[in-house]
Design a protein around this motif. Sequence first.
Motif, PDB file in Angstrom:
ATOM      1  N   ARG A 116       0.838  -1.216   0.000  1.00 38.63           N
ATOM      2  CA  ARG A 116       0.000   0.000   0.000  1.00 38.63           C
ATOM      3  C   ARG A 116       0.866   1.257   0.000  1.00 38.63           C
ATOM      4  NH1 ARG A 116      -2.559  -2.379   4.076  1.00 38.63           N
ATOM      5  NH2 ARG A 116      -4.146  -3.789   3.348  1.00 38.63           N
ATOM      6  N   CYS A 117       1.907   1.236   0.810  1.00 36.67           N
ATOM      7  CA  CYS A 117       2.815   2.388   0.882  1.00 36.67           C
ATOM      8  C   CYS A 117       3.489   2.621  -0.474  1.00 36.67           C
ATOM      9  CB  CYS A 117       3.861   2.151   1.971  1.00 36.67           C
ATOM     10  SG  CYS A 117       4.954   3.540   2.256  1.00 36.67           S
ATOM     11  N   GLN A 118       3.929   1.538  -1.102  1.00 36.40           N
ATOM     12  CA  GLN A 118       4.551   1.632  -2.426  1.00 36.40           C
ATOM     13  C   GLN A 118       3.590   2.273  -3.414  1.00 36.40           C
ATOM     14  OE1 GLN A 118       3.642  -0.672  -5.277  1.00 36.40           O
ATOM     15  NE2 GLN A 118       4.929   0.642  -6.507  1.00 36.40           N
ATOM     16  N   ARG A 119       2.335   1.847  -3.396  1.00 33.44           N
ATOM     17  CA  ARG A 119       1.346   2.381  -4.339  1.00 33.44           C
ATOM     18  C   ARG A 119       1.071   3.854  -4.074  1.00 33.44           C
ATOM     19  NH1 ARG A 119      -0.056   1.500  -9.442  1.00 33.44           N
ATOM     20  NH2 ARG A 119      -2.036   2.493  -9.802  1.00 33.44           N
ATOM     21  N   GLU A 120       0.986   4.229  -2.802  1.00 37.11           N
ATOM     22  CA  GLU A 120       0.752   5.639  -2.457  1.00 37.11           C
ATOM     23  C   GLU A 120       1.925   6.512  -2.896  1.00 37.11           C
ATOM     24  OE1 GLU A 120      -0.189   5.748   1.714  1.00 37.11           O
ATOM     25  OE2 GLU A 120      -1.981   4.509   1.419  1.00 37.11           O
ATOM     26  N   LEU A 121       3.146   6.021  -2.715  1.00 34.62           N
ATOM     27  CA  LEU A 121       4.318   6.778  -3.166  1.00 34.62           C
ATOM     28  C   LEU A 121       4.336   6.899  -4.682  1.00 34.62           C
ATOM     29  CD1 LEU A 121       6.951   5.273  -0.743  1.00 34.62           C
ATOM     30  CD2 LEU A 121       6.422   7.716  -0.959  1.00 34.62           C
ATOM     31  N   PHE A 122       4.012   5.817  -5.367  1.00 34.66           N
ATOM     32  CA  PHE A 122       3.939   5.846  -6.824  1.00 34.66           C
ATOM     33  C   PHE A 122       2.907   6.886  -7.284  1.00 34.66           C
ATOM     34  CE2 PHE A 122       1.597   4.534 -10.574  1.00 34.66           C
ATOM     35  CZ  PHE A 122       2.606   4.533 -11.518  1.00 34.66           C
ATOM     36  N   ASN A 123       1.713   6.853  -6.685  1.00 39.22           N
ATOM     37  CA  ASN A 123       0.670   7.814  -7.060  1.00 39.22           C
ATOM     38  C   ASN A 123       1.115   9.240  -6.800  1.00 39.22           C
ATOM     39  OD1 ASN A 123      -1.150   5.884  -7.985  1.00 39.22           O
ATOM     40  ND2 ASN A 123      -2.154   5.663  -6.001  1.00 39.22           N
ATOM     41  N   LEU A 124       1.765   9.482  -5.668  1.00 40.29           N
ATOM     42  CA  LEU A 124       2.275  10.810  -5.341  1.00 40.29           C
ATOM     43  C   LEU A 124       3.264  11.279  -6.399  1.00 40.29           C
ATOM     44  CD1 LEU A 124       2.718  13.189  -3.245  1.00 40.29           C
ATOM     45  CD2 LEU A 124       4.668  11.824  -2.474  1.00 40.29           C
ATOM     46  N   MET A 125       4.191  10.399  -6.773  1.00 40.90           N
ATOM     47  CA  MET A 125       5.200  10.791  -7.757  1.00 40.90           C
ATOM     48  C   MET A 125       4.577  11.048  -9.133  1.00 40.90           C
ATOM     49  SD  MET A 125       8.569   8.660  -6.660  1.00 40.90           S
ATOM     50  CE  MET A 125       9.613   9.681  -7.686  1.00 40.90           C
ATOM     51  N   PHE A 126       3.542  10.284  -9.486  1.00 38.71           N
ATOM     52  CA  PHE A 126       2.859  10.539 -10.749  1.00 38.71           C
ATOM     53  C   PHE A 126       2.131  11.881 -10.697  1.00 38.71           C
ATOM     54  CE2 PHE A 126      -0.806  10.218 -13.615  1.00 38.71           C
ATOM     55  CZ  PHE A 126      -0.133  10.046 -14.812  1.00 38.71           C
ATOM     56  N   GLU A 127       1.441  12.137  -9.587  1.00 40.64           N
ATOM     57  CA  GLU A 127       0.729  13.415  -9.437  1.00 40.64           C
ATOM     58  C   GLU A 127       1.683  14.600  -9.511  1.00 40.64           C
ATOM     59  OE1 GLU A 127      -1.472  13.285  -5.774  1.00 40.64           O
ATOM     60  OE2 GLU A 127      -2.566  11.496  -6.402  1.00 40.64           O
ATOM     61  N   LYS A 128       2.883  14.434  -8.954  1.00 39.88           N
ATOM     62  CA  LYS A 128       3.874  15.514  -8.953  1.00 39.88           C
ATOM     63  C   LYS A 128       4.576  15.658 -10.302  1.00 39.88           C
ATOM     64  CE  LYS A 128       3.892  16.678  -4.487  1.00 39.88           C
ATOM     65  NZ  LYS A 128       3.673  18.029  -4.020  1.00 39.88           N
ATOM     66  N   GLY A 129       4.278  14.748 -11.240  1.00 37.33           N
ATOM     67  CA  GLY A 129       4.905  14.827 -12.555  1.00 37.33           C
ATOM     68  C   GLY A 129       6.291  14.231 -12.597  1.00 37.33           C
ATOM     69  N   TRP A 130       6.636  13.419 -11.606  1.00 33.02           N
ATOM     70  CA  TRP A 130       7.968  12.813 -11.546  1.00 33.02           C
ATOM     71  C   TRP A 130       7.989  11.436 -12.187  1.00 33.02           C
ATOM     72  CZ3 TRP A 130       8.260  14.276  -5.715  1.00 33.02           C
ATOM     73  CH2 TRP A 130       8.422  15.653  -5.599  1.00 33.02           C
ATOM     74  N   TYR A 131       6.836  10.961 -12.633  1.00 30.95           N
ATOM     75  CA  TYR A 131       6.697   9.716 -13.388  1.00 30.95           C
ATOM     76  C   TYR A 131       5.835   9.992 -14.596  1.00 30.95           C
ATOM     77  CZ  TYR A 131       8.600   5.746 -10.808  1.00 30.95           C
ATOM     78  OH  TYR A 131       9.428   4.825 -10.245  1.00 30.95           O
ATOM     79  N   SER A 132       6.147   9.346 -15.705  1.00 33.49           N
ATOM     80  CA  SER A 132       5.304   9.452 -16.891  1.00 33.49           C
ATOM     81  C   SER A 132       5.220   8.075 -17.538  1.00 33.49           C
ATOM     82  CB  SER A 132       5.876  10.471 -17.877  1.00 33.49           C
ATOM     83  OG  SER A 132       7.142  10.043 -18.342  1.00 33.49           O
ATOM     84  N   PHE A 133       4.284   7.926 -18.447  1.00 33.77           N
ATOM     85  CA  PHE A 133       4.058   6.659 -19.127  1.00 33.77           C
ATOM     86  C   PHE A 133       4.010   6.899 -20.620  1.00 33.77           C
ATOM     87  CE2 PHE A 133       1.881   6.460 -15.087  1.00 33.77           C
ATOM     88  CZ  PHE A 133       2.409   5.297 -14.543  1.00 33.77           C
TER      89      PHE A 133
END
Length: 109
Positions: free
Chosen positions: A66-83
């Motif tokens: 769950r923590c991993q998923r929340e961190l992933f979502n945070l990083m995507f929201e911040k624009g630090w991840y893209s697809f």
Amino acid sequence: MDQQTNKISNPPTQVPKTPQMNARDYANDMLSTEKYMTDAYATALNEASHQALYLDIEKAFLDSQRCQRELFNLMFEKGWYSFEKADTQKIDQAFQQFSGYSSQFPYQQ
């Protein structure tokens, strides 16, 4: 979505470019740690011989996941991840390839 590059992303949150770790660095470090932890917990779950130990490890695994998923979502929201937008033809090819594997499973329905 950026139409020219077929990327799905959010505008990046700017962070200071200094030798010190910034918010993105910390988030990325925590995300990597949680990924490694969930891998280790998965191995421990496979090898646990005692039911109570299994249940304790399972709880830690789920918390870490769950923590991993929340961190992933945070990083995507911040624009630090893209697809990259997936090409429909490549998806269809992969589906065909992997659906053929199911015939090799011993528990056919």
